[in-house]
Design a protein around this motif. Structure first.
Motif, PDB file in Angstrom:
ATOM      1  N   THR A  12       2.884  11.402  13.471  1.00  0.00           N
ATOM      2  CA  THR A  12       2.350  10.053  13.690  1.00  0.00           C
ATOM      3  C   THR A  12       3.477   9.121  14.124  1.00  0.00           C
ATOM      4  OG1 THR A  12       0.593  10.371  12.062  1.00  0.00           O
ATOM      5  CG2 THR A  12       1.218   8.096  12.549  1.00  0.00           C
ATOM      6  N   PHE A  57      -6.109   0.243  18.647  1.00  0.00           N
ATOM      7  CA  PHE A  57      -7.216  -0.290  17.857  1.00  0.00           C
ATOM      8  C   PHE A  57      -8.058  -1.301  18.628  1.00  0.00           C
ATOM      9  CE2 PHE A  57      -4.944   0.232  13.484  1.00  0.00           C
ATOM     10  CZ  PHE A  57      -5.316   1.561  13.461  1.00  0.00           C
ATOM     11  N   ALA A 116       0.806   4.399   0.979  1.00  0.00           N
ATOM     12  CA  ALA A 116       0.972   5.171   2.219  1.00  0.00           C
ATOM     13  C   ALA A 116       1.686   4.333   3.275  1.00  0.00           C
ATOM     14  CB  ALA A 116      -0.382   5.664   2.733  1.00  0.00           C
ATOM     15  N   LEU A 141       2.076  -3.529  15.273  1.00  0.00           N
ATOM     16  CA  LEU A 141       1.291  -2.652  14.415  1.00  0.00           C
ATOM     17  C   LEU A 141       1.011  -3.383  13.104  1.00  0.00           C
ATOM     18  CD1 LEU A 141       2.068   1.022  13.806  1.00  0.00           C
ATOM     19  CD2 LEU A 141       2.064  -0.483  11.861  1.00  0.00           C
ATOM     20  N   ASN A 180       9.932   5.347   6.955  1.00  0.00           N
ATOM     21  CA  ASN A 180      10.276   6.437   7.868  1.00  0.00           C
ATOM     22  C   ASN A 180      10.304   5.987   9.330  1.00  0.00           C
ATOM     23  OD1 ASN A 180      10.451   8.034   5.671  1.00  0.00           O
ATOM     24  ND2 ASN A 180       8.449   8.973   5.916  1.00  0.00           N
ATOM     25  N   VAL A 217       5.515   4.272   2.724  1.00  0.00           N
ATOM     26  CA  VAL A 217       6.156   5.500   3.224  1.00  0.00           C
ATOM     27  C   VAL A 217       6.315   5.402   4.740  1.00  0.00           C
ATOM     28  CG1 VAL A 217       5.932   7.998   3.455  1.00  0.00           C
ATOM     29  CG2 VAL A 217       5.087   6.881   1.391  1.00  0.00           C
ATOM     30  N   TYR A 218       5.235   4.930   5.370  1.00  0.00           N
ATOM     31  CA  TYR A 218       5.217   4.832   6.830  1.00  0.00           C
ATOM     32  C   TYR A 218       6.315   3.890   7.327  1.00  0.00           C
ATOM     33  CZ  TYR A 218       2.779   4.478  11.395  1.00  0.00           C
ATOM     34  OH  TYR A 218       2.433   4.526  12.700  1.00  0.00           O
ATOM     35  N   GLY A 225       2.290  13.534   9.122  1.00  0.00           N
ATOM     36  CA  GLY A 225       2.980  12.244   8.977  1.00  0.00           C
ATOM     37  C   GLY A 225       4.121  12.041   9.976  1.00  0.00           C
ATOM     38  N   ILE A 269      -2.324  11.428   2.945  1.00  0.00           N
ATOM     39  CA  ILE A 269      -1.053  11.036   2.314  1.00  0.00           C
ATOM     40  C   ILE A 269      -1.435  10.355   1.010  1.00  0.00           C
ATOM     41  CG2 ILE A 269       1.012   9.575   2.473  1.00  0.00           C
ATOM     42  CD1 ILE A 269       1.231  11.561   4.641  1.00  0.00           C
ATOM     43  N   THR A 326      -1.936   9.134  15.136  1.00  0.00           N
ATOM     44  CA  THR A 326      -2.171  10.313  14.288  1.00  0.00           C
ATOM     45  C   THR A 326      -2.967  11.394  15.041  1.00  0.00           C
ATOM     46  OG1 THR A 326      -2.005   8.963  12.304  1.00  0.00           O
ATOM     47  CG2 THR A 326      -3.073  11.099  12.071  1.00  0.00           C
ATOM     48  N   ASP A 380       0.889  -1.158   0.000  1.00  0.00           N
ATOM     49  CA  ASP A 380       0.000   0.000   0.000  1.00  0.00           C
ATOM     50  C   ASP A 380       0.927   1.208   0.000  1.00  0.00           C
ATOM     51  OD1 ASP A 380      -2.465   1.643   0.666  1.00  0.00           O
ATOM     52  OD2 ASP A 380      -1.300   1.971   2.485  1.00  0.00           O
ATOM     53  N   LEU A 405       3.851  13.496  -3.362  1.00  0.00           N
ATOM     54  CA  LEU A 405       3.027  13.185  -2.201  1.00  0.00           C
ATOM     55  C   LEU A 405       2.137  14.399  -1.954  1.00  0.00           C
ATOM     56  CD1 LEU A 405       3.298  10.585  -0.588  1.00  0.00           C
ATOM     57  CD2 LEU A 405       4.677  11.810   1.074  1.00  0.00           C
ATOM     58  N   PRO A 462       4.379  16.808   2.194  1.00  0.00           N
ATOM     59  CA  PRO A 462       4.859  16.164   3.421  1.00  0.00           C
ATOM     60  C   PRO A 462       5.335  17.187   4.460  1.00  0.00           C
ATOM     61  CG  PRO A 462       6.525  16.032   1.693  1.00  0.00           C
ATOM     62  CD  PRO A 462       5.322  16.672   1.067  1.00  0.00           C
TER      63      PRO A 462
END
Ligand SMILES: NC(=O)C1=CN([C@@H]2O[C@H](COP(=O)(O)OP(=O)(O)OC[C@H]3O[C@@H](n4cnc5c(N)ncnc54)[C@H](OP(=O)(O)O)[C@@H]3O)[C@@H](O)[C@H]2O)C=CC1
Ligand SMILES: Nc1nc(=O)c2c([nH]1)NC[C@@H]1CN(c3ccc(C(=O)N[C@@H](CCC(=O)O)C(=O)O)cc3)C=[N+]21
Length: 300
Positions: A283, A131, A48, A98, A55, A51-52, A280, A249, A150, A46, A256, A276
């Protein structure tokens, strides 16, 4: 008007430094080595999420946290994923788990994943995304254990920029379990979950079925967009002088972009987060914070 740029990247660096200090101080005060460990589970691809993951990994290392990523192919089954979660729950060297969302639509042999069942299976004490039903319930009741990353990042941003929402109209566009819903709840709490001034807002939740979305958005003193549609919030949907927080995002070509049309919005808003460099990075900073908290909870 040209809006003030709310520098999420700078504030995130500040928070990450605080987390790194906390990790060091905990080792000193307990006289034990302290290296919290976060495991991200990424099923398929995916944009996004990629990217997550990238980083997050870098940020973990710098804060003295061990970051691991488990990649499963998109063709994995529900059982593969449930087994992996069970194994991570059992593993005492893992403090935070996660599972990257969304899970691929065509996974689990084409039948799709039961996302709820996967998230429900995560040990609540390792649930750094906030969650699990018990953690969401505690948040709802105003006595949070973990704060979702977030929304917490946004609260920290507002707090550290001295932006108060008390008594103000906040419109949250989007009602996902990951951003919109908890964000709205946290801002409406009587006592701020972190920073008293970032609470007591009058909150409206808007979504794809909202009549006159533009009109609703124009009532916002603070507008938070978490939609996933590139640049859908236009300048004419913003009340002059409003604070605009862009969570989106979206990858458009090799760029982006957020959910807010940044240039036109900047002409109307008093302050705005870029993409960006806005929400982000925050988060990720709050994810590190939660991982350290999880490690401490588990050692108690
Ligand atoms: N910066 C960060 O750290 C993070 C960024 N994101 C990004 O934020 C965005 C939102 O993510 P997420 O909350 O997970 O998304 P979801 O897809 O789960 O939810 C999107 C929400 O937006 C609403 N929506 C969709 N289209 C419209 C529309 N045209 N008008 C009004 N409302 C609409 C949907 O309404 P309905 O419920 O009716 O379908 C839904 O409630 C994405 O771009 C994602 O990548 C996500 C997490 C963290
Ligand atoms: N269980 C789960 N929890 C999440 O929190 C979650 C998720 N799944 N799935 C994907 C979305 C998306 N997300 C991002 C977080 C940070 C950046 C980020 O670091 N953004 C940088 C990008 C800079 C760049 O590298 O270009 C920025 O905006 O400045 C991006 C995306 C978390 N999400």
């Amino acid at each position: 008007m040209t809006a003030k740029l709310l520098d999420g990247k700078r504030i995130a660096a500040e928070i990450r430094e605080e987390v790194a200090q906390d990790v060091k101080a905990t080792a000193v005060s307990t006289g034990q080595p302290f290296r919290p460990c976060l495991v991200a589970v990424l099923v398929g691809e995916d944009p996004a999420s990629k990217v997550y993951v990238r980083n997050k990994q870098r940020a973990c290392e710098k804060a003295g946290i061990e970051g691991r990523t488990h990649r499963l192919p998109a063709e994995s089954t529900q059982k593969d994923l449930m087994d992996l979660v069970a194994q991570l729950n059992e593993d005492p060297s893992v403090n935070g788990i996660l599972v990257q969302l969304p899970l691929p639509k065509n996974g689990n042999a084409g039948a799709g994943f039961n996302e709820r069942a996967v998230l429900d299976a995560i040990d609540p004490l390792k649930d750094v995304d906030c969650f699990s039903p018990v953690n969401v319930g505690l948040l709802m009741q105003g006595r949070p254990r973990f704060l979702p990353c977030t929304p917490h990042g946004i609260i920290q941003l507002l707090h550290r920029e001295n932006i108060s929402v008390a008594g103000k109209n906040v419109v949250v566009v989007g009602r996902s379990d990951i951003v919109g819903k908890p964000m709205a709840m946290m801002l409406a709490q009587r006592d701020g979950s972190c920073g008293r001034d970032v609470a007591n807002a009058t909150v409206t939740i808007a979504h794809s079925r909202t009549d006159d979305l533009a009109g609703v958005c124009r009532t916002a003193d603070c507008l938070i967009a978490a939609v996933g549609v590139p640049e859908m919030v236009k300048g004419n949907m913003i009340k002059p002088g409003a604070v605009v927080i862009d969570v989106g995002i979206n990858r458009v070509g090799d760029r982006l972009v957020g959910d807010v049309a940044f240039d036109e919005a900047s002409e109307v808003a008093s302050a705005i987060t870029p993409v960006p460099g806005g929400v982000g990075p925050l988060t990720i900073a709050m994810l590190l914070h939660n991982t350290v908290m999880a490690a401490k909870l588990q050692s108690e």
